[in-house]
Design an enzyme around this catalytic site. Sequence first.
Site, PDB file in Angstrom:
ATOM      1  N   ARG A  10       0.847  -1.188   0.000  1.00  8.35           N
ATOM      2  CA  ARG A  10       0.000   0.000   0.000  1.00  8.35           C
ATOM      3  C   ARG A  10       0.884   1.239   0.000  1.00  8.35           C
ATOM      4  O   ARG A  10       2.002   1.215   0.503  1.00  8.35           O
ATOM      5  CB  ARG A  10      -0.893   0.017   1.245  1.00  8.35           C
ATOM      6  CG  ARG A  10      -1.861  -1.129   1.310  1.00  8.35           C
ATOM      7  CD  ARG A  10      -2.696  -1.086   2.595  1.00  8.35           C
ATOM      8  NE  ARG A  10      -1.897  -1.005   3.808  1.00  8.35           N
ATOM      9  CZ  ARG A  10      -1.352  -2.052   4.438  1.00  8.35           C
ATOM     10  NH1 ARG A  10      -1.488  -3.262   3.950  1.00  8.35           N
ATOM     11  NH2 ARG A  10      -0.667  -1.885   5.549  1.00  8.35           N
ATOM     12  N   ARG A  66       1.880   4.864 -16.529  1.00  6.10           N
ATOM     13  CA  ARG A  66       2.144   4.615 -17.951  1.00  6.10           C
ATOM     14  C   ARG A  66       3.372   5.385 -18.414  1.00  6.10           C
ATOM     15  O   ARG A  66       4.205   4.854 -19.154  1.00  6.10           O
ATOM     16  CB  ARG A  66       0.929   4.974 -18.795  1.00  6.10           C
ATOM     17  CG  ARG A  66      -0.210   3.981 -18.654  1.00  6.10           C
ATOM     18  CD  ARG A  66      -1.294   4.189 -19.695  1.00  6.10           C
ATOM     19  NE  ARG A  66      -1.899   5.510 -19.631  1.00  6.10           N
ATOM     20  CZ  ARG A  66      -2.897   5.849 -18.817  1.00  6.10           C
ATOM     21  NH1 ARG A  66      -3.409   4.954 -17.995  1.00  6.10           N
ATOM     22  NH2 ARG A  66      -3.395   7.064 -18.824  1.00  6.10           N
ATOM     23  N   CYS A  77      -8.184   3.270 -11.806  1.00  2.65           N
ATOM     24  CA  CYS A  77      -8.351   4.432 -10.928  1.00  2.65           C
ATOM     25  C   CYS A  77      -9.801   4.509 -10.453  1.00  2.65           C
ATOM     26  O   CYS A  77     -10.723   4.153 -11.185  1.00  2.65           O
ATOM     27  CB  CYS A  77      -8.022   5.726 -11.670  1.00  2.65           C
ATOM     28  SG  CYS A  77      -6.319   5.868 -12.214  1.00  2.65           S
ATOM     29  N   GLU A  80     -11.954   7.813  -3.951  1.00  4.40           N
ATOM     30  CA  GLU A  80     -12.020   7.385  -2.554  1.00  4.40           C
ATOM     31  C   GLU A  80     -13.390   7.766  -1.972  1.00  4.40           C
ATOM     32  O   GLU A  80     -14.005   8.749  -2.385  1.00  4.40           O
ATOM     33  CB  GLU A  80     -10.899   8.102  -1.779  1.00  4.40           C
ATOM     34  CG  GLU A  80     -10.599   7.571  -0.433  1.00  4.40           C
ATOM     35  CD  GLU A  80      -9.984   6.187  -0.431  1.00  4.40           C
ATOM     36  OE1 GLU A  80     -10.308   5.430   0.500  1.00  4.40           O
ATOM     37  OE2 GLU A  80      -9.196   5.846  -1.332  1.00  4.40           O
ATOM     38  N   ARG A  92      -3.876   7.309  -3.281  1.00  5.00           N
ATOM     39  CA  ARG A  92      -3.537   6.021  -2.683  1.00  5.00           C
ATOM     40  C   ARG A  92      -3.307   5.002  -3.789  1.00  5.00           C
ATOM     41  O   ARG A  92      -3.880   5.111  -4.866  1.00  5.00           O
ATOM     42  CB  ARG A  92      -4.675   5.530  -1.781  1.00  5.00           C
ATOM     43  CG  ARG A  92      -4.867   6.340  -0.515  1.00  5.00           C
ATOM     44  CD  ARG A  92      -6.077   5.799   0.265  1.00  5.00           C
ATOM     45  NE  ARG A  92      -6.235   6.424   1.556  1.00  5.00           N
ATOM     46  CZ  ARG A  92      -6.888   7.573   1.775  1.00  5.00           C
ATOM     47  NH1 ARG A  92      -7.435   8.223   0.767  1.00  5.00           N
ATOM     48  NH2 ARG A  92      -6.997   8.069   2.998  1.00  5.00           N
ATOM     49  N   TYR A 110       4.275   5.770   2.667  1.00  5.14           N
ATOM     50  CA  TYR A 110       3.399   6.917   2.915  1.00  5.14           C
ATOM     51  C   TYR A 110       4.277   8.162   2.940  1.00  5.14           C
ATOM     52  O   TYR A 110       5.233   8.213   3.716  1.00  5.14           O
ATOM     53  CB  TYR A 110       2.636   6.734   4.231  1.00  5.14           C
ATOM     54  CG  TYR A 110       1.610   5.617   4.110  1.00  5.14           C
ATOM     55  CD1 TYR A 110       0.290   5.903   3.819  1.00  5.14           C
ATOM     56  CD2 TYR A 110       1.998   4.285   4.228  1.00  5.14           C
ATOM     57  CE1 TYR A 110      -0.639   4.884   3.665  1.00  5.14           C
ATOM     58  CE2 TYR A 110       1.082   3.264   4.073  1.00  5.14           C
ATOM     59  CZ  TYR A 110      -0.237   3.563   3.790  1.00  5.14           C
ATOM     60  OH  TYR A 110      -1.155   2.556   3.625  1.00  5.14           O
ATOM     61  N   ARG A 118      -1.575   6.104   8.490  1.00  5.43           N
ATOM     62  CA  ARG A 118      -1.246   4.762   8.970  1.00  5.43           C
ATOM     63  C   ARG A 118      -0.195   4.823  10.051  1.00  5.43           C
ATOM     64  O   ARG A 118       0.925   4.355   9.874  1.00  5.43           O
ATOM     65  CB  ARG A 118      -0.764   3.893   7.813  1.00  5.43           C
ATOM     66  CG  ARG A 118      -1.805   3.516   6.788  1.00  5.43           C
ATOM     67  CD  ARG A 118      -2.984   2.718   7.360  1.00  5.43           C
ATOM     68  NE  ARG A 118      -2.598   1.559   8.107  1.00  5.43           N
ATOM     69  CZ  ARG A 118      -2.593   0.326   7.636  1.00  5.43           C
ATOM     70  NH1 ARG A 118      -2.941   0.088   6.404  1.00  5.43           N
ATOM     71  NH2 ARG A 118      -2.220  -0.672   8.405  1.00  5.43           N
TER      72      ARG A 118
END
Length: 122
Positions: A10, A66, A77, A80, A92, A110, A118
Site C-alpha cells: 500500500r 504509464r 483508478c 475514494e 492512494r 506513505y 497509517r
Amino acid sequence: MGEVRVRAARGAIHVDEDSSESVLSATERLLTQMLERNEVAADDIVSAFFTVTDDLRSAFPAEAARRMGLGGVPLLCAQEIPVEGSMRGVIRVLMQFHTARMPAEVRHVYLDGAETLRDDLG
C-alpha cells in the site's frame, strides 16, 4: 530465497493542489519509492489500483504509471469514499506484485503527510 508469491504493498501521498503536474509527479514519486523499497521490477507487477480523494480531478494517477513505462500493467483508478473529516488531497495505491518476500517484509510507503493515515506502520 523463498518461494515467489503474489504480495501487495500500500502507499499514499498527499498533494497540496489539484493540478495535473502535482498529481502526476506525486504519483510517480510514490510509485518509484514503492518499487525501490520492495525491489520490484516492472515485470514483477501484477496490477495497481489507485484511488484519489474527491478534490483531485485534474489527472488520472495511472497516467503517471504509464509514463514510467508501466503501460503493460493492468491499472485502475477510482474515487475514494468521501468520509467526513478525512484528509484531502490524497492519492492512494494498492500494488500487487510477484516476490519472494514474506508479508512482514513488504514495505508500505506513505509520503508528504500521508504518514498520518497509517500510524500503525510507524
